[in-house]
Design a protein around this motif. Structure first.
Motif, PDB file in Angstrom:
ATOM      1  N   LEU A   1      40.059  57.114  42.520  1.00  0.00           N
ATOM      2  CA  LEU A   1      38.792  56.397  42.429  1.00  0.00           C
ATOM      3  C   LEU A   1      37.634  57.306  42.820  1.00  0.00           C
ATOM      4  O   LEU A   1      37.620  57.869  43.913  1.00  0.00           O
ATOM      5  CB  LEU A   1      38.810  55.173  43.350  1.00  0.00           C
ATOM      6  CG  LEU A   1      39.870  54.114  43.034  1.00  0.00           C
ATOM      7  CD1 LEU A   1      39.881  53.052  44.120  1.00  0.00           C
ATOM      8  CD2 LEU A   1      39.609  53.486  41.675  1.00  0.00           C
ATOM      9  N   THR A   2      36.687  57.433  41.918  1.00  0.00           N
ATOM     10  CA  THR A   2      35.461  58.153  42.246  1.00  0.00           C
ATOM     11  C   THR A   2      34.307  57.184  42.436  1.00  0.00           C
ATOM     12  O   THR A   2      33.269  57.549  42.982  1.00  0.00           O
ATOM     13  CB  THR A   2      35.097  59.150  41.136  1.00  0.00           C
ATOM     14  OG1 THR A   2      34.989  58.441  39.895  1.00  0.00           O
ATOM     15  CG2 THR A   2      36.182  60.215  40.994  1.00  0.00           C
ATOM     16  N   GLY A   3      34.476  55.966  41.966  1.00  0.00           N
ATOM     17  CA  GLY A   3      33.429  54.964  42.127  1.00  0.00           C
ATOM     18  C   GLY A   3      33.899  53.833  43.014  1.00  0.00           C
ATOM     19  O   GLY A   3      34.100  54.010  44.213  1.00  0.00           O
ATOM     20  N   ARG A   4      34.129  52.666  42.439  1.00  0.00           N
ATOM     21  CA  ARG A   4      34.560  51.519  43.218  1.00  0.00           C
ATOM     22  C   ARG A   4      35.464  50.650  42.371  1.00  0.00           C
ATOM     23  O   ARG A   4      35.215  50.433  41.184  1.00  0.00           O
ATOM     24  CB  ARG A   4      33.354  50.711  43.706  1.00  0.00           C
ATOM     25  CG  ARG A   4      33.710  49.680  44.780  1.00  0.00           C
ATOM     26  CD  ARG A   4      32.446  49.010  45.308  1.00  0.00           C
ATOM     27  NE  ARG A   4      32.742  48.118  46.440  1.00  0.00           N
ATOM     28  CZ  ARG A   4      32.563  48.435  47.707  1.00  0.00           C
ATOM     29  NH1 ARG A   4      32.093  49.632  48.027  1.00  0.00           N
ATOM     30  NH2 ARG A   4      32.831  47.578  48.672  1.00  0.00           N
ATOM     31  N   LEU A   5      36.526  50.124  42.970  1.00  0.00           N
ATOM     32  CA  LEU A   5      37.448  49.200  42.314  1.00  0.00           C
ATOM     33  C   LEU A   5      37.072  47.777  42.703  1.00  0.00           C
ATOM     34  O   LEU A   5      36.861  47.476  43.882  1.00  0.00           O
ATOM     35  CB  LEU A   5      38.886  49.497  42.735  1.00  0.00           C
ATOM     36  CG  LEU A   5      39.966  48.593  42.131  1.00  0.00           C
ATOM     37  CD1 LEU A   5      40.141  48.899  40.644  1.00  0.00           C
ATOM     38  CD2 LEU A   5      41.289  48.770  42.869  1.00  0.00           C
ATOM     39  N   LEU A   6      37.010  46.900  41.707  1.00  0.00           N
ATOM     40  CA  LEU A   6      36.729  45.486  41.928  1.00  0.00           C
ATOM     41  C   LEU A   6      37.690  44.638  41.102  1.00  0.00           C
ATOM     42  O   LEU A   6      38.300  45.134  40.139  1.00  0.00           O
ATOM     43  CB  LEU A   6      35.308  45.123  41.492  1.00  0.00           C
ATOM     44  CG  LEU A   6      34.119  45.565  42.320  1.00  0.00           C
ATOM     45  CD1 LEU A   6      33.606  46.901  41.830  1.00  0.00           C
ATOM     46  CD2 LEU A   6      33.016  44.518  42.237  1.00  0.00           C
TER      47      LEU A   6
ATOM     48  N   ARG B   1      16.338  35.266  45.360  1.00  0.00           N
ATOM     49  CA  ARG B   1      17.260  36.397  45.245  1.00  0.00           C
ATOM     50  C   ARG B   1      18.522  36.117  46.060  1.00  0.00           C
ATOM     51  O   ARG B   1      18.481  35.422  47.078  1.00  0.00           O
ATOM     52  CB  ARG B   1      16.596  37.680  45.733  1.00  0.00           C
ATOM     53  CG  ARG B   1      15.479  38.176  44.836  1.00  0.00           C
ATOM     54  CD  ARG B   1      14.806  39.423  45.380  1.00  0.00           C
ATOM     55  NE  ARG B   1      14.027  39.128  46.573  1.00  0.00           N
ATOM     56  CZ  ARG B   1      13.089  39.939  47.069  1.00  0.00           C
ATOM     57  NH1 ARG B   1      12.829  41.093  46.468  1.00  0.00           N
ATOM     58  NH2 ARG B   1      12.417  39.602  48.144  1.00  0.00           N
ATOM     59  N   ILE B   2      19.638  36.668  45.622  1.00  0.00           N
ATOM     60  CA  ILE B   2      20.862  36.583  46.405  1.00  0.00           C
ATOM     61  C   ILE B   2      21.370  37.985  46.678  1.00  0.00           C
ATOM     62  O   ILE B   2      20.986  38.941  46.000  1.00  0.00           O
ATOM     63  CB  ILE B   2      21.953  35.729  45.711  1.00  0.00           C
ATOM     64  CG1 ILE B   2      22.384  36.334  44.372  1.00  0.00           C
ATOM     65  CG2 ILE B   2      21.462  34.301  45.509  1.00  0.00           C
ATOM     66  CD1 ILE B   2      23.522  35.568  43.692  1.00  0.00           C
ATOM     67  N   ASP B   3      22.219  38.134  47.682  1.00  0.00           N
ATOM     68  CA  ASP B   3      22.698  39.462  48.058  1.00  0.00           C
ATOM     69  C   ASP B   3      23.752  39.946  47.067  1.00  0.00           C
ATOM     70  O   ASP B   3      24.329  39.168  46.295  1.00  0.00           O
ATOM     71  CB  ASP B   3      23.261  39.435  49.482  1.00  0.00           C
ATOM     72  CG  ASP B   3      24.460  38.506  49.595  1.00  0.00           C
ATOM     73  OD1 ASP B   3      25.597  39.000  49.505  1.00  0.00           O
ATOM     74  OD2 ASP B   3      24.266  37.284  49.748  1.00  0.00           O
ATOM     75  N   LEU B   4      24.030  41.242  47.115  1.00  0.00           N
ATOM     76  CA  LEU B   4      24.937  41.859  46.153  1.00  0.00           C
ATOM     77  C   LEU B   4      26.346  41.290  46.257  1.00  0.00           C
ATOM     78  O   LEU B   4      26.995  41.040  45.237  1.00  0.00           O
ATOM     79  CB  LEU B   4      24.950  43.380  46.354  1.00  0.00           C
ATOM     80  CG  LEU B   4      25.877  44.191  45.446  1.00  0.00           C
ATOM     81  CD1 LEU B   4      25.619  43.902  43.974  1.00  0.00           C
ATOM     82  CD2 LEU B   4      25.737  45.686  45.741  1.00  0.00           C
ATOM     83  N   THR B   5      26.842  41.091  47.458  1.00  0.00           N
ATOM     84  CA  THR B   5      28.192  40.540  47.607  1.00  0.00           C
ATOM     85  C   THR B   5      28.291  39.161  46.963  1.00  0.00           C
ATOM     86  O   THR B   5      29.268  38.859  46.259  1.00  0.00           O
ATOM     87  CB  THR B   5      28.584  40.458  49.094  1.00  0.00           C
ATOM     88  OG1 THR B   5      28.634  41.776  49.636  1.00  0.00           O
ATOM     89  CG2 THR B   5      29.942  39.800  49.271  1.00  0.00           C
ATOM     90  N   SER B   6      27.296  38.318  47.172  1.00  0.00           N
ATOM     91  CA  SER B   6      27.319  36.978  46.581  1.00  0.00           C
ATOM     92  C   SER B   6      27.247  37.043  45.063  1.00  0.00           C
ATOM     93  O   SER B   6      27.907  36.261  44.362  1.00  0.00           O
ATOM     94  CB  SER B   6      26.163  36.138  47.131  1.00  0.00           C
ATOM     95  OG  SER B   6      26.310  35.931  48.522  1.00  0.00           O
TER      96      SER B   6
ATOM     97  N   ARG C   1      30.442  54.163  40.026  1.00  0.00           N
ATOM     98  CA  ARG C   1      29.771  54.414  41.302  1.00  0.00           C
ATOM     99  C   ARG C   1      29.926  53.164  42.168  1.00  0.00           C
ATOM    100  O   ARG C   1      30.345  52.105  41.690  1.00  0.00           O
ATOM    101  CB  ARG C   1      28.300  54.741  41.087  1.00  0.00           C
ATOM    102  CG  ARG C   1      27.458  53.568  40.622  1.00  0.00           C
ATOM    103  CD  ARG C   1      26.139  53.999  40.030  1.00  0.00           C
ATOM    104  NE  ARG C   1      26.341  54.630  38.723  1.00  0.00           N
ATOM    105  CZ  ARG C   1      25.396  55.283  38.061  1.00  0.00           C
ATOM    106  NH1 ARG C   1      24.195  55.447  38.598  1.00  0.00           N
ATOM    107  NH2 ARG C   1      25.639  55.803  36.878  1.00  0.00           N
ATOM    108  N   ASP C   2      29.576  53.303  43.413  1.00  0.00           N
ATOM    109  CA  ASP C   2      29.625  52.177  44.342  1.00  0.00           C
ATOM    110  C   ASP C   2      28.237  51.554  44.396  1.00  0.00           C
ATOM    111  O   ASP C   2      27.309  52.149  44.941  1.00  0.00           O
ATOM    112  CB  ASP C   2      30.049  52.662  45.730  1.00  0.00           C
ATOM    113  CG  ASP C   2      30.228  51.522  46.722  1.00  0.00           C
ATOM    114  OD1 ASP C   2      29.778  50.400  46.410  1.00  0.00           O
ATOM    115  OD2 ASP C   2      30.814  51.752  47.787  1.00  0.00           O
ATOM    116  N   PRO C   3      28.041  50.365  43.816  1.00  0.00           N
ATOM    117  CA  PRO C   3      26.690  49.778  43.786  1.00  0.00           C
ATOM    118  C   PRO C   3      26.160  49.431  45.171  1.00  0.00           C
ATOM    119  O   PRO C   3      24.953  49.237  45.332  1.00  0.00           O
ATOM    120  CB  PRO C   3      26.867  48.517  42.930  1.00  0.00           C
ATOM    121  CG  PRO C   3      28.324  48.200  43.005  1.00  0.00           C
ATOM    122  CD  PRO C   3      29.029  49.511  43.136  1.00  0.00           C
TER     123      PRO C   3
END
Length: 550
Positions: free
Chosen positions: A56-61, A480-485, A519-521
């Motif tokens: 992983l070079t970015g992010r896994l979701l 606005r809402i947060d990124l995790t939400s 990438r990791d947002p």
């Protein structure tokens, strides 16, 4: 943890599990299509000689899921006169002319996706369309698919004249003398749409597979198709899903929403039951009924509690259109809920939202709290009194975040006719989240981009990505809402709506429906979220997309 080697191991990067009990991990193992271990370096012990290792070079979701989308319609539209991206009258007309000239053999020119703000008042005329295509009928739904632009030849074929009455639930736009102008709103589209040559089963299958490839490239592993049925010149696309699910070419997981014919009543329910049974094949299920309660705000067909304003800011006598009688709606939803159907409401205006919540409340009162997971899509205007009812009734707020920003259709065709108070109630994602409501998310593609990253960007920033948002103010910053939400809405939230409970988060035992981002947002500035891209997409541990450089 099993000592047997895993089929697939993701390691060396950041993993957003979307699991509240374990938010952080750096390594994930997959065995037999399911997640077999989540953790850190200790998981590397499961790497064997035949294990595929993804550094992983970015992010896994978890894979993204779209809770309201029309992929087959998008695929069909993109293969025809595709006007997506045209920005003004000149470029729209040029695109129509170019397509017609390139296809002299076609008896009809069909397609769509044009923007209302490209034309004065959002209502172009048949005479304007005649300047580029006069010899053949033309039928072009706009971007939101609640109105269609037709030429004089199409009006003649449909027999639409000044004497033609507006159909129930629709409107023929007319000039000062009462003559049809060439713009048909809502159910009036059917007056011409019923004359269009139907797409073939092969057309629909090709459109589905093309759309699926595009959605996988965006990291989408599952979706809810929000319209399985015949309407507005588009034939039922269910056959494409049946074919693809049967032969294995449907690699995504799909929940289908059966179209509720608003010209009929509960007598259609036995047919819905038969269709639900028939559409349980492979990765396809159709356990949902879609009920469209109103139209859209920009054409003043969204159902509002109080009347719209006119161009001078004065109240009119028109408060939008309710396509289903509220009293009957409560009975319909109660019966559908008792039969185990999920109900998927199209509800833009505050009156439509209230009618939907009243119907859910009636069903809950009559049937108890069944696990049917009703959800309301769009939610453009919501009365503050109805915000807490989502949590109380277990109704999911299905948001389309890309619409919650300043852009010409909002600023020129919507806000002036809503007024200040209703404008402040638009797309209240923050209020819904703070109230404890469950949020899901979708795109309504082809109405707007299917890219979940762009939707997430707007949910967090309330500004469109890139140049479209440059110089524009934040649209209702308190919403606005947060990124995790936002990520949760596009993963676990939509998985909940889609009844895909073994997806939506990275936990042991869940299906390995996953996306690797470039990438990791979480580590960059919020205004650059939209630059994130999917590079790898997996469904059940099988790779269904790899970016060219991946």
């Amino acid at each position: 943890m099993s000592a047997l080697p895993a089929d697939l191991v993701f390691t060396g990067g950041s993993i957003a599990t979307m699991d509240p009990a374990r938010r952080r991990a750096t390594t994930v193992a997959v065995t037999g299509g399911r997640i077999s271990a989540v953790g850190h370096d200790e998981i590397r012990e499961l790497i064997g000689a035949r294990t595929e290792v993804v550094d992983l070079t970015g992010r896994l979701l978890p894979g993204f899921q779209d809770a309201h989308i029309h992929p087959v319609v998008a695929g069909l539209e993109y293969a025809r006169c595709n006007l997506t991206g045209t920005s003004d009258a000149a470029s729209t007309l040029a695109a129509v002319r170019s397509y017609a000239d390139a296809h002299p053999e076609l008896p009809w020119i069909v397609g769509g996706g044009w923007s209302m703000e490209a034309f004065d008042g959002g209502t172009p005329t048949a005479q304007l369309l005649d300047t580029v295509v006069r010899d053949r009928p033309v039928f072009l739904p706009n971007r939101d698919h609640h109105g269609a632009w037709v030429n004089t030849r199409a009006l003649a074929i449909a027999g639409i004249t000044r004497e033609t009455p507006d159909p129930i639930g629709g409107r023929i736009e007319r000039d000062a003398d009462g003559e049809p102008t060439g713009m048909l709103q809502e159910s009036a589209m059917d007056l011409v749409g019923r004359h269009i040559p139907q797409h073939t089963p092969d057309d629909r299958l090709e459109a589905l597979l093309h759309a699926q490839q595009h959605l996988h490239s965006l990291g989408i592993t599952a979706w809810q198709d929000a319209l399985l049925g015949d309407t507005s010149g588009i034939s039922d696309v269910s056959d494409a899903y049946l074919t693809a699910a049967g032969d294995g070419s449907l690699t995504a997981r799909v929940a289908g929403a059966l179209w509720w014919d608003r010209d009929r009543g509960s007598e259609q329910i036995p047919d819905l039951l038969r269709r639900r049974s028939r559409l349980r094949v492979g990765r396809m299920r159709a356990d949902t009924v879609k009920i469209m309660l109103d139209g859209v705000a920009e054409s003043r067909t969204a159902a509002m509690i109080s009347p719209y304003l006119d161009g001078c800011g004065c109240a009119t006598t028109h408060s939008g259109t309710s396509f289903v009688d509220p009293d009957k709606l409560r009975d319909f939803v109660t019966e559908l809920d008792a039969l185990g159907f999920q109900v998927h409401f199209h509800a833009l205006g505050d009156r439509a939202v209230r009618d939907a919540l009243d119907a859910v409340e009636a069903a809950r009162t009559a049937n108890g709290f069944r696990d049917t997971r009703p959800h309301l899509a769009h939610l453009q205007v919501v009365d503050p009194a109805d915000i807490p009812r989502f949590r109380a009734l277990g109704a999911t707020a299905n948001m389309q975040p890309l619409w919650a920003a300043h852009e010409p259709q909002m600023d020129e065709l919507t806000i002036p006719f809503l007024g200040d108070e209703r404008t402040r109630r638009q797309y209240p994602f923050g209020s819904l989240l703070r109230s404890g409501a469950t949020l899901a998310a979708g795109s309504d593609w082809p109405v707007s981009s299917a890219d979940p990253i762009h939707g997430i960007h707007v949910a967090v920033n309330r500004v469109l990505p890139g140049r479209d948002g440059q110089g524009r103010p934040v649209f209702l910053p308190e919403q606005r809402i947060d990124l995790t939400s936002a990520l949760t809405a596009y993963t676990a939230g939509s998985a909940y709506v889609n009844h895909l409970d073994d997806t939506g988060s990275i936990e042991v035992g869940k299906r390995a429906d996953l996306v690797v981002l470039d990438r990791d947002p979480f580590t960059g500035p919020a205004d650059l979220i939209a630059e994130t891209r999917a590079v790898l997409t997996y469904v059940g541990g099988d790779r269904v997309y790899a970016a060219p450089s991946a």
